[in-house]
Design an enzyme around this catalytic site. Sequence first.
Site, PDB file in Angstrom:
ATOM      1  N   ALA A  16       0.849  -1.193   0.000  1.00  0.00           N
ATOM      2  CA  ALA A  16       0.000   0.000   0.000  1.00  0.00           C
ATOM      3  C   ALA A  16       0.882   1.239   0.000  1.00  0.00           C
ATOM      4  O   ALA A  16       2.091   1.173  -0.207  1.00  0.00           O
ATOM      5  CB  ALA A  16      -0.948  -0.001   1.204  1.00  0.00           C
ATOM      6  N   ASN A  17       0.273   2.395   0.242  1.00  0.00           N
ATOM      7  CA  ASN A  17       1.003   3.646   0.386  1.00  0.00           C
ATOM      8  C   ASN A  17       0.334   4.491   1.467  1.00  0.00           C
ATOM      9  O   ASN A  17      -0.625   4.049   2.101  1.00  0.00           O
ATOM     10  CB  ASN A  17       1.085   4.397  -0.956  1.00  0.00           C
ATOM     11  CG  ASN A  17      -0.285   4.729  -1.497  1.00  0.00           C
ATOM     12  OD1 ASN A  17      -1.088   5.349  -0.821  1.00  0.00           O
ATOM     13  ND2 ASN A  17      -0.554   4.299  -2.728  1.00  0.00           N
ATOM     14  N   ARG A  18       0.819   5.721   1.652  1.00  0.00           N
ATOM     15  CA  ARG A  18       0.365   6.548   2.777  1.00  0.00           C
ATOM     16  C   ARG A  18      -0.817   7.451   2.448  1.00  0.00           C
ATOM     17  O   ARG A  18      -1.151   8.343   3.222  1.00  0.00           O
ATOM     18  CB  ARG A  18       1.531   7.395   3.289  1.00  0.00           C
ATOM     19  CG  ARG A  18       2.665   6.599   3.908  1.00  0.00           C
ATOM     20  CD  ARG A  18       3.726   7.525   4.483  1.00  0.00           C
ATOM     21  NE  ARG A  18       4.756   6.802   5.188  1.00  0.00           N
ATOM     22  CZ  ARG A  18       5.848   6.293   4.626  1.00  0.00           C
ATOM     23  NH1 ARG A  18       6.042   6.457   3.319  1.00  0.00           N
ATOM     24  NH2 ARG A  18       6.752   5.644   5.334  1.00  0.00           N
TER      25      ARG A  18
END
Length: 402
Positions: free
Chosen positions: A212-214
């Site tokens: 995933a990412n932020r």
Amino acid sequence: MSLAGKRILLVISGGIAAYKSLDLIRRLRERGASVRAVMTSGAREFITPLSVGALTADKVFTDLFDREDEQDVGHIRLARDCDLVLVAPATADLMAKMATGQANDLATAVLLATNKPVLLAPAMNPAMWSHPATRRNVGTLRADGLSFVGPETGEMAERGEAGEGRMSEPLAIVAAVETMLAGEGDKPLAGKTAIVTSGPTHEPIDPVRYIANRSSGRQGHAIAAALARLGADVTLVSGPVTIPDPVGVKTLHVERATEMLDAVTAALPADIAVMVAAVADWRVARSSDDKIKKKAGEGPPALELAENPDILRTVGHHEKRPKLVVGFAAETADVIDNARAKLKRKGADMIVANDVSPATGIMGGTRNTVRIVSAGGVEDWPDMGKDEVAERLARLIAGTIA
């Protein structure tokens, strides 16, 4: 938008951000609004009724039991004789009273008695804003139909304190007021349909781990809400986020990039597509049905990656391509060059580019600094809250597609 003829009742409560209310009054009156002010006892510890009255050119109301005003039930008259009630700053204490229906002073009595739209601009220490009690109160007020602008992230009045809790700047609050008071004649996207993507995607490695990412989804959700306020029929396709669905928007929840692509293409045709989501570029080619266990003496397992579908490019070259396609470019280097390349490669009409290097705090934060890249050139926008970016972009889209 002009606020000519609009009547704003400004409730000023007791926080250091009350000093911003003086500039807020000036900004509202510049746009033609008339402003009446109610000040709590706490507000009068920070600024004076004399200064507020000089800027509103009207009486400042402070006392629930004022003999002259209350002989004709003045607090009810104040509550109803306006187009919008604006609370700036809205302290944790005042919001707690509002959430529980208290009415023990003029401000709370007016807020309980009003039948007009209410907009709150919270301001408090970050610890107070993030406290579970405040979060519950905010949830209650949102459920009751009240609207919020901010708070923003930044330095606090207390030395060494920083975080989410700063009151939005006066111009951002004015923009929110303008949006709330927009009549049918100021809904340039009425009859238009829009698809917006937001948040990250989660690509499973096994049942408990994922790539995933932020991305928080704040920017995409704000854009969906802003387009809806301008009259568009909006479908929001959201990856996994922890923020509430925007009001007035049809929201579809997905996890993976492939699910997001399916939801977006199923929503076509549409007039507008704004692809904000930070879609994972890769997924694990074969995710495990069971949790992958560490084994003593063995290194980490090799993960074979496969490329995810390019949702923006798919939409930009689709046989049902929307009239206007807007993409986002989150970059850490060569922002403009990468955005220009993306504009051409993805078949977009506009790229909203920003620098998401860790030092900027944009990913997961509440503020954004963007550049609008199109065939016509590059337009630099100043640092703004994500809600303000959304409002400005929605207006740009409306002007472009008209």
